[in-house]
Design an enzyme around this catalytic site. Sequence first.
Site, PDB file in Angstrom:
ATOM      1  N   LEU A   1       0.835  -1.194   0.000  1.00 42.04           N
ATOM      2  CA  LEU A   1       0.000   0.000   0.000  1.00 42.04           C
ATOM      3  C   LEU A   1       0.874   1.250   0.000  1.00 42.04           C
ATOM      4  O   LEU A   1       0.529   2.251  -0.637  1.00 42.04           O
ATOM      5  CB  LEU A   1      -0.926   0.002   1.222  1.00 42.04           C
ATOM      6  CG  LEU A   1      -1.853   1.221   1.336  1.00 42.04           C
ATOM      7  CD1 LEU A   1      -2.779   1.322   0.123  1.00 42.04           C
ATOM      8  CD2 LEU A   1      -2.669   1.158   2.619  1.00 42.04           C
ATOM      9  N   TYR A   2       1.985   1.206   0.719  1.00 39.69           N
ATOM     10  CA  TYR A   2       2.914   2.339   0.707  1.00 39.69           C
ATOM     11  C   TYR A   2       3.319   2.669  -0.729  1.00 39.69           C
ATOM     12  O   TYR A   2       3.286   3.828  -1.158  1.00 39.69           O
ATOM     13  CB  TYR A   2       4.151   2.006   1.537  1.00 39.69           C
ATOM     14  CG  TYR A   2       5.269   3.011   1.395  1.00 39.69           C
ATOM     15  CD1 TYR A   2       5.145   4.289   1.929  1.00 39.69           C
ATOM     16  CD2 TYR A   2       6.449   2.686   0.718  1.00 39.69           C
ATOM     17  CE1 TYR A   2       6.174   5.232   1.786  1.00 39.69           C
ATOM     18  CE2 TYR A   2       7.469   3.615   0.575  1.00 39.69           C
ATOM     19  CZ  TYR A   2       7.325   4.875   1.104  1.00 39.69           C
ATOM     20  OH  TYR A   2       8.331   5.794   0.958  1.00 39.69           O
TER      21      TYR A   2
END
Length: 431
Positions: free
Chosen positions: A241-242
């Site tokens: 997700l980062y």
Amino acid sequence: MSHLDNIPSTPGKHKPDKAFRFHSSAASSSLSKLTLYSTLFLSVLIFLLLSSPSFTPSPRRHLSNGTHHNPLSLPHKLIGKSARPRSTTGHTVLVTGAAGFVGTHVSLALKRRGDGVLGLDNFNHYYDPTLKRARQKILEKAGVFIVEGDINDRGLLQQLFDVVLFTHVMHLAAQAGVRYAKQSPGSYIHSNIAGFVNILEVLKSVNPQPAIIWASSSSVYGLNSKVPFSEKDRTDQPASLYAATKKAGEEIAHTYNHIYGLSITGLRFFTVYGPWGRPDMAYFFFTRDIMKGKMINVYESPDKGIVARDFTYIDDIVKGCLGALDTAKKSTGSGGKKRRPAQLRIFNLGNTSPVPVSRLVSILEKLLKVKAKKKVVALPRNGDVEFTHANITLAMKELGYKPTTDLEAGLKKFVKWYLGFYSGSKKKSSW
């Protein structure tokens, strides 16, 4: 014309290697549809998160919602003094995330060469804020004042731009870390997307608009198997997700550049390390755990292959940041309206020399003079990738970027700082 015009759009003109090949137009069409649907889903998700009054990110480990500052509460004299360059040719730079690892080093470098620098940081608890406060003291001694506030606080940002005529914004504030996204996904949306948009929303209406240099990440290359990673490679396969939020940031940057004429330069950092670093990075917690006699996990790929990183020393990253700032052209908008095309760039900042994690451990054992208790385990599916390797040809050509510090030399400087800082010595805050 931006050099990004030569980079294929997602999924783009890509010649898949043997490990990733489509054999039919149907498969290609399916990928295009998947990419479209994923983008639409992410857009809707972001909109719902940002517009919903019930969206309240975790109070720990992310940039908080921020507090609106009364104009009278801002220390205007301190802000003015900190932001004032030594000469009329100097830059005036707002550095977000100034108490962070890269932010502190960049702020010091700018101030020492004569630029005016004002920091902004909310001192969140993603990792021990004591380290951030220690960095703050170093910056204060150098004449850099940090406003304690949040990038999501639009009122605060507008007040800062009312007080100071910034020529550049070095946007380094973000929710960092690949693995933490599994625990607190909302903090990444809040900081890396909403926070970035909030800054751009303020900057689009500032007159004159400052140029923006911001931290993207090598993580945008995700599952890309082609190495070394080039700015022209596909970035539509994030592994975390980062990484997805950083990729979203690059697309958002393109949008604000296209519509509002903001000059924007993105920098894809490759595994930055060095003194005053982040405790959540492997080199840092390996050092801590080796010193304490704790077991460390050394990852290998599922097929028993090596896991390697393009470790890049902080001083080299700083040179790249300053090179990007010095070559950034002025924004072309005024009053929220674009007058003509503006500069839009993206660069890899790496060392071009990937090193196996096992080698990292060996160097630390040598420097610490302690044998590590290590366990070799399979790389978990938590967002980490097996290999990173930067192609820095473009940064060398346009920024004059040239990394000079190898891993052993850089780790030697880190270990010296670490032992001094955590020994309780009075000299621990020296730079």
